[in-house]
Design a protein around this motif. Sequence first.
Motif, PDB file in Angstrom:
ATOM      1  N   ARG A 186      -5.934   9.551   5.758  1.00 38.72           N
ATOM      2  CA  ARG A 186      -4.480   9.086   5.306  1.00 38.72           C
ATOM      3  C   ARG A 186      -3.729   9.263   6.539  1.00 38.72           C
ATOM      4  O   ARG A 186      -3.518  10.327   7.379  1.00 38.72           O
ATOM      5  N   VAL A 187      -2.753   8.157   6.518  1.00 41.42           N
ATOM      6  CA  VAL A 187      -1.786   8.243   7.746  1.00 41.42           C
ATOM      7  C   VAL A 187      -0.317   8.019   7.389  1.00 41.42           C
ATOM      8  O   VAL A 187      -0.244   7.592   6.174  1.00 41.42           O
ATOM      9  N   VAL A 188       0.559   8.535   8.161  1.00 44.78           N
ATOM     10  CA  VAL A 188       1.881   8.425   7.684  1.00 44.78           C
ATOM     11  C   VAL A 188       2.490   6.895   7.770  1.00 44.78           C
ATOM     12  O   VAL A 188       1.868   5.939   8.231  1.00 44.78           O
ATOM     13  N   PRO A 189       3.559   6.575   7.241  1.00 43.01           N
ATOM     14  CA  PRO A 189       3.974   5.366   6.934  1.00 43.01           C
ATOM     15  C   PRO A 189       4.229   4.591   8.290  1.00 43.01           C
ATOM     16  O   PRO A 189       3.848   3.432   8.410  1.00 43.01           O
ATOM     17  N   ALA A 229       2.081   0.358  11.725  1.00 41.58           N
ATOM     18  CA  ALA A 229       1.746  -0.231  13.108  1.00 41.58           C
ATOM     19  C   ALA A 229       0.471  -0.545  13.292  1.00 41.58           C
ATOM     20  O   ALA A 229      -0.217  -1.604  13.509  1.00 41.58           O
ATOM     21  N   LEU A 230      -0.608   0.184  12.490  1.00 39.91           N
ATOM     22  CA  LEU A 230      -2.041  -0.166  12.217  1.00 39.91           C
ATOM     23  C   LEU A 230      -2.199  -1.367  11.565  1.00 39.91           C
ATOM     24  O   LEU A 230      -2.998  -2.345  11.805  1.00 39.91           O
ATOM     25  N   SER A 231      -1.447  -1.848  10.531  1.00 39.41           N
ATOM     26  CA  SER A 231      -1.647  -2.934   9.671  1.00 39.41           C
ATOM     27  C   SER A 231      -1.253  -4.306  10.681  1.00 39.41           C
ATOM     28  O   SER A 231      -2.072  -5.204  10.643  1.00 39.41           O
ATOM     29  N   MET A 232      -0.141  -4.256  11.540  1.00 40.66           N
ATOM     30  CA  MET A 232       0.216  -5.325  12.187  1.00 40.66           C
ATOM     31  C   MET A 232      -0.987  -5.397  13.498  1.00 40.66           C
ATOM     32  O   MET A 232      -1.407  -6.442  13.810  1.00 40.66           O
ATOM     33  N   MET A 233      -1.513  -4.235  13.876  1.00 42.44           N
ATOM     34  CA  MET A 233      -2.446  -4.438  14.861  1.00 42.44           C
ATOM     35  C   MET A 233      -3.848  -4.982  14.359  1.00 42.44           C
ATOM     36  O   MET A 233      -4.415  -5.771  14.873  1.00 42.44           O
ATOM     37  N   MET A 234      -4.296  -4.545  13.143  1.00 41.26           N
ATOM     38  CA  MET A 234      -5.349  -5.311  12.541  1.00 41.26           C
ATOM     39  C   MET A 234      -5.348  -6.692  12.193  1.00 41.26           C
ATOM     40  O   MET A 234      -5.997  -7.546  12.395  1.00 41.26           O
ATOM     41  N   HIS A 235      -3.976  -7.186  11.815  1.00 44.50           N
ATOM     42  CA  HIS A 235      -3.759  -8.476  11.657  1.00 44.50           C
ATOM     43  C   HIS A 235      -3.744  -9.219  12.920  1.00 44.50           C
ATOM     44  O   HIS A 235      -4.480 -10.412  12.910  1.00 44.50           O
ATOM     45  N   GLU A 236      -3.236  -8.704  14.060  1.00 48.39           N
ATOM     46  CA  GLU A 236      -3.365  -9.557  15.342  1.00 48.39           C
ATOM     47  C   GLU A 236      -4.849  -9.569  15.740  1.00 48.39           C
ATOM     48  O   GLU A 236      -5.261 -10.793  16.271  1.00 48.39           O
ATOM     49  N   LEU A 237      -5.389  -8.427  15.538  1.00 49.11           N
ATOM     50  CA  LEU A 237      -6.994  -8.702  16.097  1.00 49.11           C
ATOM     51  C   LEU A 237      -7.719  -9.586  15.081  1.00 49.11           C
ATOM     52  O   LEU A 237      -8.619 -10.355  15.655  1.00 49.11           O
ATOM     53  N   VAL A 271       0.819  -1.404   0.074  1.00 46.49           N
ATOM     54  CA  VAL A 271       0.058   0.053   0.023  1.00 46.49           C
ATOM     55  C   VAL A 271       0.837   1.317   0.064  1.00 46.49           C
ATOM     56  O   VAL A 271       0.829   2.300  -0.909  1.00 46.49           O
ATOM     57  N   LEU A 272       1.729   1.114   0.819  1.00 47.70           N
ATOM     58  CA  LEU A 272       2.706   2.409   0.936  1.00 47.70           C
ATOM     59  C   LEU A 272       3.608   2.887  -0.285  1.00 47.70           C
ATOM     60  O   LEU A 272       3.798   3.663  -0.777  1.00 47.70           O
ATOM     61  N   THR A 273       3.863   1.674  -0.855  1.00 50.75           N
ATOM     62  CA  THR A 273       4.803   1.612  -2.207  1.00 50.75           C
ATOM     63  C   THR A 273       4.181   2.132  -3.152  1.00 50.75           C
ATOM     64  O   THR A 273       4.601   3.091  -4.133  1.00 50.75           O
ATOM     65  N   ALA A 274       2.726   2.133  -3.344  1.00 55.78           N
ATOM     66  CA  ALA A 274       1.846   2.266  -4.297  1.00 55.78           C
ATOM     67  C   ALA A 274       1.716   3.963  -4.176  1.00 55.78           C
ATOM     68  O   ALA A 274       1.506   4.702  -5.165  1.00 55.78           O
ATOM     69  N   SER A 282       1.855   8.309   2.385  1.00 60.13           N
ATOM     70  CA  SER A 282       1.037   8.094   3.321  1.00 60.13           C
ATOM     71  C   SER A 282       0.112   6.884   2.728  1.00 60.13           C
ATOM     72  O   SER A 282       0.446   6.409   1.716  1.00 60.13           O
ATOM     73  N   ALA A 283      -0.732   6.488   3.548  1.00 58.25           N
ATOM     74  CA  ALA A 283      -1.597   5.444   3.215  1.00 58.25           C
ATOM     75  C   ALA A 283      -2.913   5.504   3.749  1.00 58.25           C
ATOM     76  O   ALA A 283      -3.342   6.160   4.511  1.00 58.25           O
ATOM     77  N   ASP A 284      -4.067   4.849   2.706  1.00 56.16           N
ATOM     78  CA  ASP A 284      -5.375   5.184   2.964  1.00 56.16           C
ATOM     79  C   ASP A 284      -5.985   4.115   4.189  1.00 56.16           C
ATOM     80  O   ASP A 284      -5.649   2.914   4.077  1.00 56.16           O
ATOM     81  N   LEU A 285      -6.429   4.642   5.344  1.00 55.61           N
ATOM     82  CA  LEU A 285      -6.806   3.800   6.463  1.00 55.61           C
ATOM     83  C   LEU A 285      -7.830   2.542   5.875  1.00 55.61           C
ATOM     84  O   LEU A 285      -7.653   1.696   6.373  1.00 55.61           O
TER      85      LEU A 285
END
Length: 377
Positions: free
Chosen positions: A267-270, A275-283, A230-233, A238-241
């Motif tokens: 939009r959130v900074v890299p 961190a949010l991606s890892m959080m969502m994965h664990e949940l 997502v970030l590379t694109a 930034s990335a779309d939440l």
Amino acid sequence: MQRLVARSPSALIEHEREIVEGRAALALAETRLTESERTVSDLTARLAALGLSEARYRLAVESARDYAIFTLDLSGRITGWNTGAENLLGWDEAEAVGQLVNVIFTPEDNDEATAEEEMRLAVVEGRADDNRWHLRKDGGRFWANGLMMPMRDDAGGLTGFLKILRDLTEAQLASEHQRILIHELNHRVKNTLATVQAFTTQSLRSAASLHEAREAITARLIALAKAHDVLTAEKWESADLGRLVQDALSHHNSLAQRCSWDGEPVRVVPRCALALSMMMHELATNATKYGALSNETGTVAVSWATDAADVVSPADDQRLRLRWQEVGGPFVLTPTRRGFGSRMIERGLANELGGQARIRYEPSGVVFILDIPLEPT
């Protein structure tokens, strides 16, 4: 009848001498006149050649519109100013001539007497090269490659200086951006490796078998890779939440009706995105194994919002509030031991993003509340 006058031999000799001298004077006068004509002709030719040379020089200087070319006297005052200088620096020739060259140097360089040092080097070493920021008439800055050279007369005496500038702002900004990207990439790689090391160690430590550890590590690597995609694109700006949430939930649940997400465009900074991606994965992993997604009826709903912007608080003081809500899964009991995922979410995430992260084990389903600044420090 004409009367003949007899002359003495001496008178005849004197008369003959006067005739000879007259002829000699006439010949000398004719010679001098010829030399004068030649001198005038030669001078005229030289002036014409000089005028042509000056015209060609002027034409060449004025044609160099991509270069600011101007001359200075020995005190550093501008004496000549080409069209390129007008285009690049903003002053027209009438405004520029008579001003000290310091007007195009930044206050920092003027404090260091940079212009004067350039003139000194030009005299001592024959030229002075530089690459630095300069000022335009409107106060804007541009990065230029500069060259200052001494101007001398036919006898070798110093008469002034010639200064040439070329605008390289775009190249300089691109170079600076590249250095920043390399620095950020170095930082991101280190952080990513630290994250991989942490969840690999914890997965091996808490897994009941190597197969289970391999599955956990692989899933976490995939989640991290998706966030990187997502970030590379987005060129790592930034990335779309919403995209991050969608990717995390889609990986764990192919039935879209059992997972929903809703929130305003954010939009959130890299650093926050990873961190949010890892959080969502664990949940999502926990919900798939033990929670609402472990049966056929449970659902997961994710929602988020930001503080309303107002005229008092700047945008970078806004906060993101995200809620993860599970419903319809097995009856929930508060665990007696926190696993790696829970610890990473509640402690690591809060520390990483400078906010608060809290998991509530309510009987009807797990609830997770996140409150962080939009641009974590």
